[in-house]
Design a protein around this motif. Structure first.
Motif, mmCIF file in Angstrom:
data_model
loop_
_atom_site.group_PDB
_atom_site.id
_atom_site.type_symbol
_atom_site.label_atom_id
_atom_site.label_comp_id
_atom_site.label_asym_id
_atom_site.label_seq_id
_atom_site.Cartn_x
_atom_site.Cartn_y
_atom_site.Cartn_z
ATOM 1 N N GLY A 111 60.649 27.204 63.818
ATOM 2 C CA GLY A 111 59.398 27.765 63.321
ATOM 3 C C GLY A 111 58.865 27.082 62.077
ATOM 4 N N LEU A 112 59.681 26.243 61.431
ATOM 5 C CA LEU A 112 59.223 25.503 60.253
ATOM 6 C C LEU A 112 58.532 24.225 60.702
ATOM 7 N N GLN A 113 57.488 23.843 59.989
ATOM 8 C CA GLN A 113 56.671 22.711 60.412
ATOM 9 C C GLN A 113 56.758 21.545 59.438
ATOM 10 N N PHE A 143 52.999 15.768 64.515
ATOM 11 C CA PHE A 143 53.600 15.074 65.657
ATOM 12 C C PHE A 143 55.117 15.016 65.572
ATOM 13 N N LEU A 144 55.693 15.398 64.415
ATOM 14 C CA LEU A 144 57.145 15.448 64.271
ATOM 15 C C LEU A 144 57.720 16.810 64.658
ATOM 16 N N GLY A 154 61.688 16.574 68.337
ATOM 17 C CA GLY A 154 61.169 16.732 66.986
ATOM 18 C C GLY A 154 62.220 16.574 65.903
ATOM 19 N N TYR A 155 61.819 16.899 64.676
ATOM 20 C CA TYR A 155 62.665 16.744 63.496
ATOM 21 C C TYR A 155 62.759 18.073 62.755
ATOM 22 N N ALA A 156 63.959 18.422 62.352
ATOM 23 C CA ALA A 156 64.238 19.749 61.816
ATOM 24 C C ALA A 156 63.886 19.864 60.339
#
Length: 201
Positions: A111-113, A143-144, A154-156
């Motif tokens: 949920g974090l962007q 886009f990550l 994606g990337y955490a």
């Protein structure tokens, strides 16, 4: 972790309007009052980061373990792309890579962007390969995020800068070049002198 850190930039702007002109930083600081924070004391200035152990428990615990071990002390921001991010946690100023702990599972769907000022785990093409390296987004990089990423992984993200974005901006503006097979390395090393786990307030 308080709810404010979970808001998008647009939601923050709406909150500011309804809050009668309270600054973004005031809202972020209020939200991070109970969060675990880490201060990166760098050669360019200090950066304080609020970690989100609730939404990214594995990434947060991993980062804290490296901080406690002193792993980041003396390392550099070795990859800097001005309108993208600044990356560190892997190399000394002599471009030597330190040994790391085992990799951790990817937590990109928390949920974090990847918005400006967020900190996320760097990784290889293997989604579950993150170790010590991290990056701070210097712009919004949607886009990550897992739902938008090319590989669907994606990337955490695991935290947010709460003080020192001026330092992040100073770092991202540094001239860069190629060194020891690495691209976009600041020509003048930006050193993490010490990473400090701060007491909870």
């Amino acid at each position: 972790m308080q709810a404010t850190l979970k808001l998008s930039a647009k939601q923050l702007l709406r909150r500011i309007t309804t809050a009668g002109g309270i600054s973004v930083m005031a809202l972020v600081l209020a939200a991070s009052a109970q969060a675990q924070t880490v201060k990166l004391s760098t050669s360019a200035g200090d950066i304080r980061i609020a970690l989100d152990a609730e939404k990214a428990p594995k990434s947060t615990a991993n980062f804290i373990a490296y901080v406690k071990a002193g792993h980041y002390n003396g390392l550099i921001f070795h990859r800097v792309i001005e309108n993208f991010m600044i990356q560190g946690g892997g190399f000394t100023k002599d471009m030597k890579q330190l040994p790391t702990r085992p990799p951790i599972p990817l937590e990109s769907r928390n949920g974090l962007q990847n918005v400006r000022g967020s900190i996320a785990m760097a990784r290889t093409n293997d989604p579950n390969s993150a170790t010590s390296q991290f990056f701070i987004n210097t712009v919004d990089n949607a886009f990550l995020d897992a739902e938008n990423s090319r590989d669907g992984q994606g990337y955490a993200v695991f935290g947010q800068v709460i003080e020192g974005m001026d330092v992040v901006d100073k770092i991202r503006a540094q001239p860069v070049g190629d060194r020891n097979g690495q691209q976009n390395v600041p020509l003048t090393p930006i050193i993490i002198n010490k990473a400090i786990l701060e007491p909870k307030k």
